[in-house]
Design an enzyme around this catalytic site. Structure first.
Site, PDB file in Angstrom:
ATOM      1  N   SER A  72      -4.670  11.171  11.636  1.00 57.26           N
ATOM      2  CA  SER A  72      -3.838  10.025  11.253  1.00 57.26           C
ATOM      3  C   SER A  72      -3.250  10.043   9.848  1.00 57.26           C
ATOM      4  O   SER A  72      -2.467   9.155   9.515  1.00 57.26           O
ATOM      5  CB  SER A  72      -4.622   8.731  11.434  1.00 57.26           C
ATOM      6  OG  SER A  72      -4.595   8.368  12.774  1.00 57.26           O
ATOM      7  N   SER A 108      -2.239   7.233  13.024  1.00 61.90           N
ATOM      8  CA  SER A 108      -2.174   5.799  12.948  1.00 61.90           C
ATOM      9  C   SER A 108      -1.687   5.269  11.591  1.00 61.90           C
ATOM     10  O   SER A 108      -1.338   4.097  11.496  1.00 61.90           O
ATOM     11  CB  SER A 108      -3.569   5.210  13.209  1.00 61.90           C
ATOM     12  OG  SER A 108      -4.494   5.654  12.244  1.00 61.90           O
ATOM     13  N   LYS A 139      -3.222   1.306   3.554  1.00 66.56           N
ATOM     14  CA  LYS A 139      -3.305   1.150   5.004  1.00 66.56           C
ATOM     15  C   LYS A 139      -4.188  -0.061   5.281  1.00 66.56           C
ATOM     16  O   LYS A 139      -5.227  -0.236   4.612  1.00 66.56           O
ATOM     17  CB  LYS A 139      -3.904   2.414   5.611  1.00 66.56           C
ATOM     18  CG  LYS A 139      -4.005   2.393   7.127  1.00 66.56           C
ATOM     19  CD  LYS A 139      -4.562   3.701   7.652  1.00 66.56           C
ATOM     20  CE  LYS A 139      -4.609   3.745   9.164  1.00 66.56           C
ATOM     21  NZ  LYS A 139      -5.165   5.014   9.680  1.00 66.56           N
TER      22      LYS A 139
HETATM   23  N1  GLN Z   1      -4.633   9.789  17.539  1.00 65.96           N
HETATM   24  C1  GLN Z   1      -6.034   9.847  17.305  1.00 65.96           C
HETATM   25  C2  GLN Z   1      -6.724   8.674  17.948  1.00 65.96           C
HETATM   26  O1  GLN Z   1      -6.045   7.831  18.465  1.00 65.96           O
HETATM   27  C3  GLN Z   1      -6.344   9.917  15.834  1.00 65.96           C
HETATM   28  C4  GLN Z   1      -6.255   8.599  15.166  1.00 65.96           C
HETATM   29  C5  GLN Z   1      -6.783   8.634  13.751  1.00 65.96           C
HETATM   30  O2  GLN Z   1      -6.891   9.692  13.147  1.00 65.96           O
HETATM   31  N2  GLN Z   1      -7.143   7.474  13.261  1.00 65.96           N
HETATM   32  O3  GLN Z   1      -7.912   8.589  17.948  1.00 65.96           O
END
Ligand code: GLN
Length: 509
Positions: A181, A157, A82
């Site tokens: 995410s 994400s 990632k």
């Molecule tokens: N959707 C959540 C956010 O936007 C989690 C994102 C994540 O785990 N990086 O914060």
């Protein structure tokens, strides 16, 4: 029909490893075929940076180690990172214009551990900007597409990671999970992913979002591959002040996850035809509210029945603050993000505007140009809740709620159940652009994953079915107590021995 990459001939990391060790194929051949597959699936937009020269150089080194007989446990496994893990040589963008051309002088600990174990990196994977989002749509480099339906999001994400593994371009990928995410994109792409206990994997070199929540973990097809990767990733890192040191049996000792996995599997084998005999599965009633799509509820219900057939017993539990996890998280995560992102000021890293009269204008224009709308929204929210005058009302209050959410989980594990199961996301993957007008809709869809993150617990997602209206993958969430990754993976493995959801491939359901 296009040619599948070589690694797809092997059903697991250990199988591919054995073939590489026997000399039946080389790491370079495996890497080349995966590079071809990455190019063929370019339209997924899963990668932000591919550099065949770097990949083949790594593969060449692995081949030399294989020949010399000193290759690591992940020798030749094609994976991707990632793009929030900093990497020497490859750009690290965090999906942001701010870091469009940034190259780190060092590797993140996760990256160096996996490289030392012999894994070969195919490149950097697209993600939501600074990991903020639930659909991989906020990336400066454009949205990632779901291999099951190119008009659907892959989740976020870590959407590039999930899409590349689901499309079988990669055998595995790294991801990070701040509020879901890893679990959510794994669920929406029909593959498996685990977020370990907070503090077990080093955050050094992970572009920071919410430091008290961020945790790295692997994404792969099934639990056994996750075990191989996680074992290589975890461990105390003196360079990360939140990394857990191994001072007793429950801490971050090397080999701990595999040892607990093996013990759990041995227990299952002793039980015979009902391997999970006596396992108590807590099912939180708040996870089955009116917001849950009926086809997701049905797939999760079917999975729970499979677990009952395997000997487990279902216990209804309550996590009464589930709804509060959304406001608590969306105060704490933006608060931490607003401080973490203050380092992008046009001086220290990345982008700097070329139109300014004085330093103040330089900083504000740089940040306006460098950050996309979702990141700006989070920085504003975070700055607001940390303001003198609002701090007690929002930030401190959110921390109190966080403690109560943690206590609810602890009570359930102490009194009622061994693991907790439920849905990962309220519906199958949305269409790209569906939530564009309403960013809060995305925030609400995190409801089943945020509590775990606030509590710092380990949790995973495994495929358990498909939607009825739109035939897209559905994930089952399995949550464990602190340090129970080995047991979680063993429970998931038992399910995957009995079902074949994890073997479904886009285009050949
Ligand atoms: N959707 C959540 C956010 O936007 C989690 C994102 C994540 O785990 N990086 O914060």
């Amino acid at each position: 029909m296009s040619k599948l990459p070589l690694h797809t001939q092997f059903s697991s990391i250990t199988e591919l490893r054995d073939a590489l060790r026997s000399g039946a194929l080389s790491a370079t051949e495996v890497a080349r075929s995966a590079l071809d597959a990455a190019q063929e699936h370019e339209n997924l937009n899963a990668f932000v940076h591919i550099d065949p020269e770097l990949t083949l150089a790594q593969a060449g080194q692995v081949d030399a180690a294989l020949k010399a007989g000193n290759a690591g446990p992940l020798a030749g496994i094609p994976l991707g990172h990632k793009d929030v893990f900093v990497t020497r040589g490859w750009r690290t963008t965090a999906g942001s214009r701010m870091l469009e051309n940034y190259v780190s002088p060092y590797d993140a600990t996760v990256v160096s551990r996996l490289t030392n174990a012999g894994a070969v990196s195919l490149g950097k994977l697209n993600c939501d900007e600074f990991a903020m989002g639930s659909g991989s749509e906020t990336s400066y480099f454009g949205p990632v597409r779901n291999p099951w339906d190119h008009d659907a999001v892959p989740g976020g994400s870590s959407g590039g990671s999930a899409a590349a593994v689901a499309a079988r371009v990669l055998m595995a990928a790294t991801g990070t999970d701040t509020g879901g995410s890893i679990r959510q994109p794994a669920a929406l792409c029909g593959i498996s992913g685990i977020k370990p206990t907070y503090g077990t994997v080093s955050r050094l070199g992970m572009v920071a979002y919410g430091s008290s929540l961020d945790q790295a973990g692997p994404i792969a097809r099934h639990a056994r591959d996750l075990l191989e990767l996680l074992e290589a990733m975890v461990g105390f890192d003196p360079l990360d002040s939140t990394s857990l040191e191994y001072c007793d049996n429950e801490a971050n000792a090397p080999g701990r996850i595999r040892a607990r996995f093996d013990a759990a599997i041995a227990g299952q084998q002793k039980n015979g035809s009902r391997p999970l005999e006596g396992l108590r599965i807590g099912v939180p009633k708040e996870f089955f509210d009116e917001g849950l799509a009926p086809d997701v509820a049905q797939a999760v219900e079917n999975a729970l029945r499979t677990f009952e057939d395997l000997g487990a017993v279902r216990v209804e539990i309550s996590l009464p603050r589930t709804e509060l996890s959304i406001p608590a998280y969306y105060v704490i995560a933006p608060a931490e993000a607003s401080t973490n992102l203050s380092r992008y000021d046009g001086v220290r890293y990345g982008h700097r505007t070329d139109q300014y009269e004085d330093i103040e204008e330089m900083m504000s224009r740089t940040r306006f140009e460098g950050f996309g709308p979702e990141v700006r929204r989070r920085v504003l929210v975070g700055t607001y809740v940390l303001c003198h005058g609002y701090y007690d009302a929002y930030y401190v209050q959110a921390q109190r709620v966080r403690r109560m959410i943690t206590n609810d989980f602890q009570q359930a594990f102490a009194q009622q159940c061994d693991v907790i199961m439920g849905p990962v996301a309220p519906s199958v993957a949305k269409r790209i652009g569906d939530n564009r007008e309403d960013p809060i809709a995305d925030w609400l869809s995190d409801i089943y994953t945020l509590g775990v993150s606030l509590a710092g617990l380990p949790a995973m997602s495994i495929p358990c079915g498909f939607g009825t209206e739109r035939p897209l993958p559905i994930g089952l969430q399995i949550i464990g107590n602190y340090f129970a990754e080995g047991e979680l993976l063993a429970v998931a493995d038992c399910f995957q021995q009995a079902t074949d959801w994890h073997q479904r491939t886009p285009g050949q359901q």
